[in-house]
Design a protein around this motif. Structure first.
Motif, mmCIF file in Angstrom:
data_model
loop_
_atom_site.group_PDB
_atom_site.id
_atom_site.type_symbol
_atom_site.label_atom_id
_atom_site.label_comp_id
_atom_site.label_asym_id
_atom_site.label_seq_id
_atom_site.Cartn_x
_atom_site.Cartn_y
_atom_site.Cartn_z
ATOM 1 N N GLU A 1 -3.105 0.369 -3.887
ATOM 2 C CA GLU A 1 -2.529 -0.952 -3.654
ATOM 3 C C GLU A 1 -1.903 -1.469 -4.947
ATOM 4 O OE1 GLU A 1 -4.966 -3.430 -0.326
ATOM 5 O OE2 GLU A 1 -5.283 -4.026 -2.403
ATOM 6 N N ASP B 1 -7.313 1.649 -6.492
ATOM 7 C CA ASP B 1 -7.508 2.816 -5.623
ATOM 8 C C ASP B 1 -8.354 2.376 -4.442
ATOM 9 O OD1 ASP B 1 -6.342 5.112 -7.018
ATOM 10 O OD2 ASP B 1 -7.808 4.640 -8.580
ATOM 11 N N LEU B 2 -7.816 2.488 -3.235
ATOM 12 C CA LEU B 2 -8.613 2.115 -2.051
ATOM 13 C C LEU B 2 -9.478 3.289 -1.633
ATOM 14 C CD1 LEU B 2 -6.011 0.012 -0.067
ATOM 15 C CD2 LEU B 2 -7.817 -0.756 -1.616
ATOM 16 N N ARG C 1 0.840 -1.201 0.000
ATOM 17 C CA ARG C 1 0.000 0.000 0.000
ATOM 18 C C ARG C 1 0.873 1.248 0.000
ATOM 19 N NH1 ARG C 1 -5.214 -1.262 3.900
ATOM 20 N NH2 ARG C 1 -6.062 -2.792 2.443
ATOM 21 N N ARG D 1 0.810 5.714 -0.064
ATOM 22 C CA ARG D 1 -0.029 6.885 0.210
ATOM 23 C C ARG D 1 0.154 7.907 -0.906
ATOM 24 N NH1 ARG D 1 0.077 11.307 3.485
ATOM 25 N NH2 ARG D 1 2.295 11.024 3.972
ATOM 26 N N LEU E 1 -5.040 6.429 -0.992
ATOM 27 C CA LEU E 1 -4.382 5.152 -0.705
ATOM 28 C C LEU E 1 -4.534 4.212 -1.897
ATOM 29 C CD1 LEU E 1 -2.866 4.124 1.792
ATOM 30 C CD2 LEU E 1 -4.950 2.872 2.430
#
Ligand code: AMP
Ligand code: MG
Length: 404
Positions: free
Chosen positions: A124, A117-118, A71, A73, A122
């Motif tokens: 992944e 896109d989380l 992950r 940022r 954020l």
């Protein structure tokens, strides 16, 4: 009768180089450069993203795998024309668009398609990214200060694009040769007219104007002049006064009404070439009057085209200081037998095709050197050496491409 090579030697050694002229880049297309062109910066000028995606540190993605993603940022955005001015630290990423500069700290880009896109900030990744991925590094296309286009090269549209990137707003090029065309022949009428008995339409003016423009000349047409010595002399004198090259068609063979050579002699021109051992195009005339050049090309439409490509085209390019003045020559397999014309070297109009992965030259069916209808489809000439009665089907032969 001169050999082609000897005629060409004489012609080129009597061909002056024209003055230089500085022009804006947009006017330079088709012209010959008279200076080396140097890039004023590295290209690309910065490490540039090749994909829409995320800029990241490759090291951060080591060990990423399906089921155990890494992950990162998202801390900002870089777009073409709008750099991200922060620094990408461990665990961070920057959304990036194609053409944007790679942000400091990042060393790779991953494309948007393989990223999840989380939320807003954020993301992944499920596979490691290699350092340098999807980046065009600064300076790989050009280095500041390096010669990128050489003196003597012609500015093609793609060369112009490169020159634009190198900041070449104004360029030293050759002045364009001014070329005046004269078609001789009492039988000739213009394209708008309908031929009466024993008349034909003037076609050479159109082929020659096009060929000469393709070779970089600025062409004007003095129209048709009838087979009359005074008229021919006056037309040549008028054309000479406003051009560097006068190009006549017709009136150079052995007939009673072939008056180009007598008219040139009357004007005091030095006739340096008048017969060349070639077919078609034997009665090719080259003359000089001071610094001015006169070509008297044969009248038959195919002969005039062959003679132009063999002699006039290299001359026009040499005048402009071009380093590459000849049409490309190559080898191809003759798809049919080809007749020769000993002791002259013959040029058979043909089409170049790729058949079963090999280059074949397909001789066109033509009825002779007046056959402009057949010649319309030619894109090359098969060369039959002067000592050959014919070339065999399937033989590997020399071909001159009519497309440069
Ligand atoms: P000449 O070299 O003047 O004897 O011309 C040879 C042949 O070419 C003759 O059949 C002419 O009618 C033809 N010819 C000459 N000039 C032209 C022209 N400008 N357009 C088409 N055919 C031409
Ligand atoms: Mg004639």
């Amino acid at each position: 009768m001169l050999r082609i090579e000897d005629a060409l030697d004489i012609i080129l050694c009597h061909t002056p180089t024209l003055d230089e002229e500085e022009v804006r880049l947009a006017q330079a297309i088709g012209r010959v450069l008279r200076r080396d062109c140097v890039s004023d910066l590295d290209l690309p000028p910065f490490d540039r993203a090749r994909m829409d995606g995320y800029a990241l540190r490759a090291k951060d993605t080591e060990g990423a795998a399906p089921g155990s993603p890494v992950r990162l940022r998202a801390i900002g955005e870089a777009a073409a024309g709008r750099a991200f001015d922060g620094h990408v630290n461990a665990g961070e990423t920057v959304r990036i668009m194609t053409g944007a500069p790679l942000p400091a700290g990042a060393d790779a880009v991953e494309k948007i398609e393989v990223i999840r896109d989380l939320d807003e900030s954020l993301i992944e990744i499920e596979a490691p990214v290699k350092p340098g991925q999807f980046i065009t590094p600064r300076g790989v296309e050009a280095r500041a200060g390096a010669v990128m286009v050489k003196c003597g090269e012609r500015v093609t549209p793609s060369v112009a694009a490169a020159l634009a990137s190198f900041g070449a707003a104004r360029l030293k090029t050759s002045r364009k040769p001014r070329l005046a065309l004269i078609s001789t022949g009492t039988e000739l009428i213009e394209v708008e007219e309908r031929p009466g008995p024993s008349q034909i339409r003037n076609s050479n003016t159109y082929s020659l104007a096009g060929y000469a423009e393709e070779a970089g000349a600025e062409v004007s047409s003095a129209g048709v002049v009838r087979d009359d010595l005074d008229a021919t002399r006056a037309a040549i004198a008028g054309a000479l006064s406003k051009s560097d090259v006068v190009m006549l068609s017709g009136g150079v063979s052995m007939g009673d009404y072939d008056l180009v050579k007598p008219a040139l002699s009357d004007l005091g021109a030095e006739i340096l070439v008048e017969k060349v051992a070639m077919h078609p195009g034997k009665p090719t005339v080259f003359a000089k009057l001071g610094e001015k050049i006169v070509f008297g090309l044969p009248g038959n439409p195919v002969s005039v085209a062959v003679s132009f490509h063999l002699f006039a085209r290299p001359t026009l390019l040499k005048m402009q200081g071009a380093s590459d003045i000849y049409l490309p020559r190559m080898k191809a397999y003759a798809s049919k037998p080809v007749k020769g014309a000993p002791p002259r070297r013959s040029h058979q109009p043909a089409r170049l095709v790729i058949r079963d992965g090999r280059a074949e030259a397909e001789p066109l069916k033509w009825s002779g050197s007046s056959d402009l209808v057949a010649f319309m489809r030619a894109d090359c000439l098969i060369v039959v050496p002067e000592d050959r009665q014919s070339l065999n089907e399937g033989e590997l032969v020399e071909v001159i491409s009519l497309r440069d």
